[in-house]
Design a protein around this motif. Structure first.
Motif, PDB file in Angstrom:
ATOM      1  N   PRO A   6       0.831  -1.206   0.000  1.00  0.00           N
ATOM      2  CA  PRO A   6       0.000   0.000   0.000  1.00  0.00           C
ATOM      3  C   PRO A   6       0.867   1.258   0.000  1.00  0.00           C
ATOM      4  O   PRO A   6       1.892   1.328   0.667  1.00  0.00           O
ATOM      5  CB  PRO A   6      -0.776  -0.118   1.314  1.00  0.00           C
ATOM      6  CG  PRO A   6       0.118  -0.899   2.201  1.00  0.00           C
ATOM      7  CD  PRO A   6       0.951  -1.799   1.332  1.00  0.00           C
ATOM      8  N   PHE A   7       0.424   2.221  -0.770  1.00  0.00           N
ATOM      9  CA  PHE A   7       1.092   3.515  -0.852  1.00  0.00           C
ATOM     10  C   PHE A   7       0.110   4.587  -0.400  1.00  0.00           C
ATOM     11  O   PHE A   7      -1.095   4.437  -0.549  1.00  0.00           O
ATOM     12  CB  PHE A   7       1.484   3.852  -2.299  1.00  0.00           C
ATOM     13  CG  PHE A   7       2.590   3.001  -2.860  1.00  0.00           C
ATOM     14  CD1 PHE A   7       2.377   1.665  -3.172  1.00  0.00           C
ATOM     15  CD2 PHE A   7       3.827   3.549  -3.113  1.00  0.00           C
ATOM     16  CE1 PHE A   7       3.402   0.884  -3.717  1.00  0.00           C
ATOM     17  CE2 PHE A   7       4.853   2.776  -3.650  1.00  0.00           C
ATOM     18  CZ  PHE A   7       4.630   1.442  -3.953  1.00  0.00           C
ATOM     19  N   ALA A   8       0.659   5.695   0.132  1.00  0.00           N
ATOM     20  CA  ALA A   8      -0.141   6.909   0.248  1.00  0.00           C
ATOM     21  C   ALA A   8       0.161   7.760  -0.977  1.00  0.00           C
ATOM     22  O   ALA A   8       1.298   7.798  -1.454  1.00  0.00           O
ATOM     23  CB  ALA A   8       0.200   7.672   1.522  1.00  0.00           C
ATOM     24  N   ARG A  89       5.658   5.088   2.804  1.00  0.00           N
ATOM     25  CA  ARG A  89       5.816   5.109   1.349  1.00  0.00           C
ATOM     26  C   ARG A  89       4.784   6.048   0.743  1.00  0.00           C
ATOM     27  O   ARG A  89       3.614   5.692   0.584  1.00  0.00           O
ATOM     28  CB  ARG A  89       5.649   3.695   0.790  1.00  0.00           C
ATOM     29  CG  ARG A  89       6.103   3.572  -0.659  1.00  0.00           C
ATOM     30  CD  ARG A  89       7.599   3.735  -0.766  1.00  0.00           C
ATOM     31  NE  ARG A  89       8.019   4.197  -2.093  1.00  0.00           N
ATOM     32  CZ  ARG A  89       8.276   3.404  -3.127  1.00  0.00           C
ATOM     33  NH1 ARG A  89       8.194   2.109  -2.994  1.00  0.00           N
ATOM     34  NH2 ARG A  89       8.640   3.908  -4.282  1.00  0.00           N
TER      35      ARG A  89
ATOM     36  N   MET B   1      -0.200   7.650   8.880  1.00  0.00           N
ATOM     37  CA  MET B   1      -0.300   6.964   7.587  1.00  0.00           C
ATOM     38  C   MET B   1      -1.569   6.129   7.484  1.00  0.00           C
ATOM     39  O   MET B   1      -2.178   6.030   6.437  1.00  0.00           O
ATOM     40  CB  MET B   1       0.895   6.035   7.390  1.00  0.00           C
ATOM     41  CG  MET B   1       2.124   6.772   6.976  1.00  0.00           C
ATOM     42  SD  MET B   1       1.963   7.453   5.314  1.00  0.00           S
ATOM     43  CE  MET B   1       1.806   5.945   4.342  1.00  0.00           C
ATOM     44  N   PRO B   5      -6.139   7.009   2.771  1.00  0.00           N
ATOM     45  CA  PRO B   5      -6.571   5.878   1.942  1.00  0.00           C
ATOM     46  C   PRO B   5      -5.389   5.199   1.268  1.00  0.00           C
ATOM     47  O   PRO B   5      -4.513   5.869   0.725  1.00  0.00           O
ATOM     48  CB  PRO B   5      -7.489   6.532   0.909  1.00  0.00           C
ATOM     49  CG  PRO B   5      -7.157   7.986   0.928  1.00  0.00           C
ATOM     50  CD  PRO B   5      -6.702   8.277   2.325  1.00  0.00           C
ATOM     51  N   PHE B   7      -3.424   3.212  -1.628  1.00  0.00           N
ATOM     52  CA  PHE B   7      -3.461   3.056  -3.078  1.00  0.00           C
ATOM     53  C   PHE B   7      -2.505   1.938  -3.465  1.00  0.00           C
ATOM     54  O   PHE B   7      -1.508   1.700  -2.785  1.00  0.00           O
ATOM     55  CB  PHE B   7      -2.977   4.332  -3.779  1.00  0.00           C
ATOM     56  CG  PHE B   7      -3.901   5.514  -3.653  1.00  0.00           C
ATOM     57  CD1 PHE B   7      -4.060   6.188  -2.458  1.00  0.00           C
ATOM     58  CD2 PHE B   7      -4.593   5.978  -4.767  1.00  0.00           C
ATOM     59  CE1 PHE B   7      -4.902   7.294  -2.350  1.00  0.00           C
ATOM     60  CE2 PHE B   7      -5.432   7.083  -4.676  1.00  0.00           C
ATOM     61  CZ  PHE B   7      -5.586   7.735  -3.474  1.00  0.00           C
TER      62      PHE B   7
END
Lengths: 228, 228
Positions: A6-8, A89, B1, B5, B7
């Motif tokens: 997962p990324f922000a 991240r 974090m 949401p 991504f």
DNA sequence: AAAATAGTGTCTATAAGACATTATCCA
DNA sequence: TGGATAATGTCTTATAGACACTATTTT
């Protein structure tokens, strides 16, 4: 989906304007860690159901306090080096905005901490995260785009004179341009500007014709920067 | 974090080459849902500790089977419309790669399903996800970059003739260029190409001088597309 | 010798750089 | 009237477009 890291995702804005014959960048002083009290680009997290251009436009209106869209907004590039944000991240999609010098100075919810800073005042390492790099890329993009697009008018009010447009070029490029050759080029390039039919009043000297942005999206031929 | 949401972030590649006097795009036939059995851009998820350019370069070598980096790779743009991927919120960073016509055809792990498709064969709605839009943006970027950079040589082998370089321009732009004026422009623009000092052998007609890519990063003045 | 392709040269049209002159306002 | 700024015009130089001609190879 749960198999993948997962990324922000954030958007960051390089907002440029020309005021007092100097190119200015909109910066905010960070009120929360990390990099608290350092200057940073305005921006924020992308919402769950929000497209990227919408997120950029939302942040732009939030930070400038401008209700209606003016100027120009385009995607600049995406930066995602691991470690660029200590919180985790975070990939940021950077946007470039070119705005006229706003009669209403920045005012609004998030805009309280926002300030216009002359780009000549920005020193390497001064900005939070990797925003130095993003600003450098944004400046080069803006300078290059003035060559082959009519976007200089995005720095001007809806109606402007040839001299105002020339001041934009001179300020963004940091060069002097011959007023007579510039006038010929601007009025002679199809679709660059459209005459309004009125002239300025109450200024010193001969009144100047007013123009609006023309229909062209590209300049043919381009207006190239003088070589060093 | 955890307040923000999550991504998924992918990279997708618009890989172009010139072969048989036609511009070709590298496409893969998707082997898994969604959009199974449809053509799509090569690409994949960005790893947890991987920078974005590294992810793009990794996918490029995986899909083409090329060990060493050749040609040119640059970031094209980022696409993140909600709903563009039915699996969830996926933001993709698209990259543009310009490669010489590879003597070794695509071969490798992921490359088995990859194919070169002439861009004229691609019809709207044919590609998976929003890849039609990404391809259109990539083609326009490539066409525009040939105007003001020496990147056409990225489509050529390390040593090439002026005629080969002209064929690149003609193929990418879809126009015919005067061989004599083109020769004058290429050899007369500082840093565009550097003469090798040798000539072709065994070809029909007079042997052609060989050149390598020159040191210039921009063309001054640019080589503009003929207007329609 | 003929065909094919590479490279050079010439003339013209277009656009840019340098700079003089005229036009129209305000103080 | 004079100062300031806008707009137009002229000359020169650089570059692109059109096209003729020469050069060097293969067949």
């Amino acid at each position: 989906m749960t198999d993948y890291p997962p990324f922000a995702v954030t958007v960051d804005l390089v907002v440029l304007t020309v005021r007092a014959d100097a190119l200015h960048l909109l910066l905010v002083r960070r009120g929360v860690p990390p990099d608290r009290d350092r200057w940073a680009l305005p921006g924020g997290f992308v919402h769950v159901d929000e497209d990227l251009p919408d997120a950029a436009a939302r942040e732009l209106t939030e930070e400038t306090g401008l209700p209606e869209p003016v100027g120009h907004l385009e995607q600049l590039g995406t930066y995602g080096r691991p470690g660029r944000d200590p919180r985790g991240r975070v990939v940021t999609v950077a946007w470039l905005a070119l705005l006229p010098d706003l009669p209403t100075p920045v005012a609004g919810s998030d805009a309280a901490l926002a300030e216009w800073v002359p780009v000549t005042r920005i020193t390497p390492g001064q900005l939070a995260f990797d925003h130095d790099l993003i600003v450098a890329d944004g400046l080069e993009r803006a300078r290059a785009k003035l060559e082959y697009t009519p976007l200089a008018s995005a720095f001007c009010p809806p109606e402007f004179t040839v001299a105002q447009l020339r001041a934009v070029y001179e300020t963004v490029w940091g060069t002097r341009l011959d007023p007579r050759n510039f006038h010929r080029k601007v009025t002679g390039t199809p679709g660059f500007v459209s005459p309004v039919g009125r002239a300025t009043e109450g200024e010193r000297g001969r009144p100047a014709q007013l123009f609006r942005r023309g229909p062209a999206t590209r300049l043919h031929p381009p207006m190239l920067r003088p070589e060093p």
